[in-house]
Design an enzyme around this catalytic site. Sequence first.
Site, mmCIF file in Angstrom:
data_model
loop_
_atom_site.group_PDB
_atom_site.id
_atom_site.type_symbol
_atom_site.label_atom_id
_atom_site.label_comp_id
_atom_site.label_asym_id
_atom_site.label_seq_id
_atom_site.Cartn_x
_atom_site.Cartn_y
_atom_site.Cartn_z
ATOM 1 N N GLY A 93 51.046 57.902 61.306
ATOM 2 C CA GLY A 93 49.666 57.430 61.434
ATOM 3 C C GLY A 93 49.409 56.263 60.493
ATOM 4 N N SER A 166 38.543 57.657 55.004
ATOM 5 C CA SER A 166 39.916 57.455 55.465
ATOM 6 C C SER A 166 40.542 56.239 54.809
ATOM 7 C CB SER A 166 39.942 57.281 56.988
ATOM 8 O OG SER A 166 41.211 56.788 57.384
ATOM 9 N N ASP A 317 46.053 66.063 51.971
ATOM 10 C CA ASP A 317 47.363 66.467 52.510
ATOM 11 C C ASP A 317 47.886 67.752 51.855
ATOM 12 O OD1 ASP A 317 47.267 64.294 54.173
ATOM 13 O OD2 ASP A 317 48.531 63.022 52.918
ATOM 14 N N ARG A 348 45.298 71.178 61.495
ATOM 15 C CA ARG A 348 45.814 71.972 60.365
ATOM 16 C C ARG A 348 44.917 73.161 60.028
ATOM 17 N NH1 ARG A 348 48.260 66.886 56.764
ATOM 18 N NH2 ARG A 348 50.219 66.806 57.928
ATOM 19 N N ARG A 392 53.855 69.130 57.190
ATOM 20 C CA ARG A 392 53.200 69.835 56.066
ATOM 21 C C ARG A 392 52.922 71.303 56.406
ATOM 22 N NH1 ARG A 392 53.288 65.769 52.665
ATOM 23 N NH2 ARG A 392 52.523 63.757 53.365
HETATM 24 C C1 S3P Z 1 47.164 58.223 54.200
HETATM 25 C C2 S3P Z 1 45.857 58.593 54.166
HETATM 26 C C3 S3P Z 1 45.386 59.925 54.598
HETATM 27 C C4 S3P Z 1 46.501 60.938 54.558
HETATM 28 C C5 S3P Z 1 47.737 60.433 55.218
HETATM 29 C C6 S3P Z 1 48.238 59.161 54.561
HETATM 30 C C7 S3P Z 1 47.521 56.833 53.841
HETATM 31 O O1 S3P Z 1 44.923 59.823 55.923
HETATM 32 O O2 S3P Z 1 46.095 62.147 55.171
HETATM 33 O O3 S3P Z 1 48.769 61.418 55.156
HETATM 34 O O4 S3P Z 1 48.718 56.537 53.692
HETATM 35 O O5 S3P Z 1 46.599 56.030 53.698
HETATM 36 P P1 S3P Z 1 43.439 59.270 56.270
HETATM 37 O O6 S3P Z 1 43.278 58.015 55.560
HETATM 38 O O7 S3P Z 1 43.394 59.103 57.753
HETATM 39 O O8 S3P Z 1 42.520 60.360 55.805
#
Ligand code: S3P
Length: 435
Positions: A93, A166, A317, A348, A392
Site C-alpha cells: 500500500g 494517514s 500496525d 484486522r 501482521r
Molecule cells: C504507512 C502508514 C500506515 C501504516 C502502513 C505504512 C506508511 O498506513 O499502517 O503499514 O509507510 O506511511 P496509513 O498511512 O494508510 O494509515
Amino acid sequence: MHSKMVYPVSSFGGELSVPGDKSISQRVAMLAALAKGTSVVKGFLTGEDAMSTLHAVCALGASYRFANDTLEITGTGGAFKAPANPLDMGNSGTGTRLLAGLLAGQKLAVTMTGDQSLSGRPMGRIKDPLEQMGASIELTGEKGTLPMMISGSPLRGIRYELPMASAQVKSCVLLAGLFAEGKTTVVEPRPTRDHTEKLFQMVEIPLHVEGLEISVQGFGPKGPAIHACSLTVPGDFSSAAFWIAAAAARPGAKLTVRGVGLNPRRTALLDVLRRMGAQIETELPEEHGDPMGTIRVRGAALRSAEVGGDEIPNLIDELPVLSAIAALAEGTTVIRDAAELRVKESDRIALMASHLRAFGVEVEEHSDGLAVKGPATLHAPETPLDSGGDHRIAMSLAVLALFSDGPVELENVECVQTSYPEFWSHLEQLGGKRK
Ligand code: S3P
C-alpha cells in the site's frame, strides 16, 4: 499454501536486531530514484514490499545493485521513463500510494496493479486530492480500487485536509506537491509517522511544519533537483513489536533489540506496554534523521489498558499484536478510534476478533476497535488458523501460540515475507519452537 506449527514455550527472550524499516526503505527507494547520482543505503529491507517498490522505480529508469549488505541505487535525476509494463506493486500500500503521488505530475502514463489484498484496498483516498491538484487518475477496480492508471498532468498546489489520519495519503500529496506550481499544504487530523518529512529534510527539500500543517513549495513539472546520499535505515519497530509484546507479557522475560527505529510517531506501543506494567527502557545514542537505538524489555504479569485517540496512528500496525497479548492481561483492554484497521492488508479487527475467540478468549468487536477480556487461558484451536494473507496477523498469531496450551497450526503464512523474511528464524533464536 504454506503452514507452520508453532509450539508453546516456557521461556522466551534474548537479544537481536530486526530487518530494516519497511516504511523508510520504500520512501528511500523513491527519493533515491528521483535523485541524481548513486545513493548508498545500509539496512534496506529485502522483504517483498520494499523490493516491489525498488523494482517499480527501476522500471521507471533507476537501477540498483547490492554490494554485500549495502544497497546502491542510481537515480534518474528526475527524468523518469515510461515503464514497459504495468508496475506490479505486490502487497504494498505504501509503495502504491506514494508512487502515485510521485508520478502524478510526470509526463508519463503508468498503470499500477497489485496482489489480491492490495487490489481490495481503497485508493479513492489518493485519487481525490491528486485530482484536486489536476492529476488524471483512473481506478478501474470494482470499487475505487486497483488497477490504477495515472496519466501525468500539470499540477497545482492545494491545501488538503486529510479525511483520515494517514501517513500514506499525507506523503502522496506532499510528493505530488513537489511537482506542482505553488504551495501544497496537508492538514492532518492527528499526527502520523513523519518519515517522508524527515527524508525531505535530509535531501534538503524545504518543508514547513506548523502543528498539524505540513507545506512544501512546488518546483513545477521538473520537480526538485536532489543529490544522492548515504544513509542507514533503522530496524523496523513494527517487526520488533512482535518480540517486544511476546517478552512484555511473560513475567521475568528479558529482551534487547538493537539498532531499531525509535521515532516517537512509531513507538506508542511502548507507552501502552508500560501502562500495562512492563518495564521498558530505551537508549538513543545519536539522532540524525530518523532516530535509532536500543530497546530493553522486562516482562511482567500485565494489566489491561485503554487505547485510543492520538495514540492510534502511532501504533496502528502494532494493534493486532497488542490485541493478542491483551488476552493475557488482567482486565478488559479496550482499543477504539482504530476503524482504519478494517482497510489494512486485511480487516484486522474482524480477523483478530475471530482468531482470539478460536483460542477461547472473550472479545467484543466494535466498528472502530476491540474489547479483549483477560487474563485468559489460551486453548490451542483444533483447526488451523488462516492469516488471511496478512503478514501482521500471521505474526500476531505466532505470538499467541507461544502462550497457548498446545501446538497451533497457522496457515497461509508466506505473507510474512512482505515485511519480515527472518521472522521464523528469529522466533527460534529467541527460544520459540516451530515446524
Ligand atoms: C504507512 C502508514 C500506515 C501504516 C502502513 C505504512 C506508511 O498506513 O499502517 O503499514 O509507510 O506511511 P496509513 O498511512 O494508510 O494509515
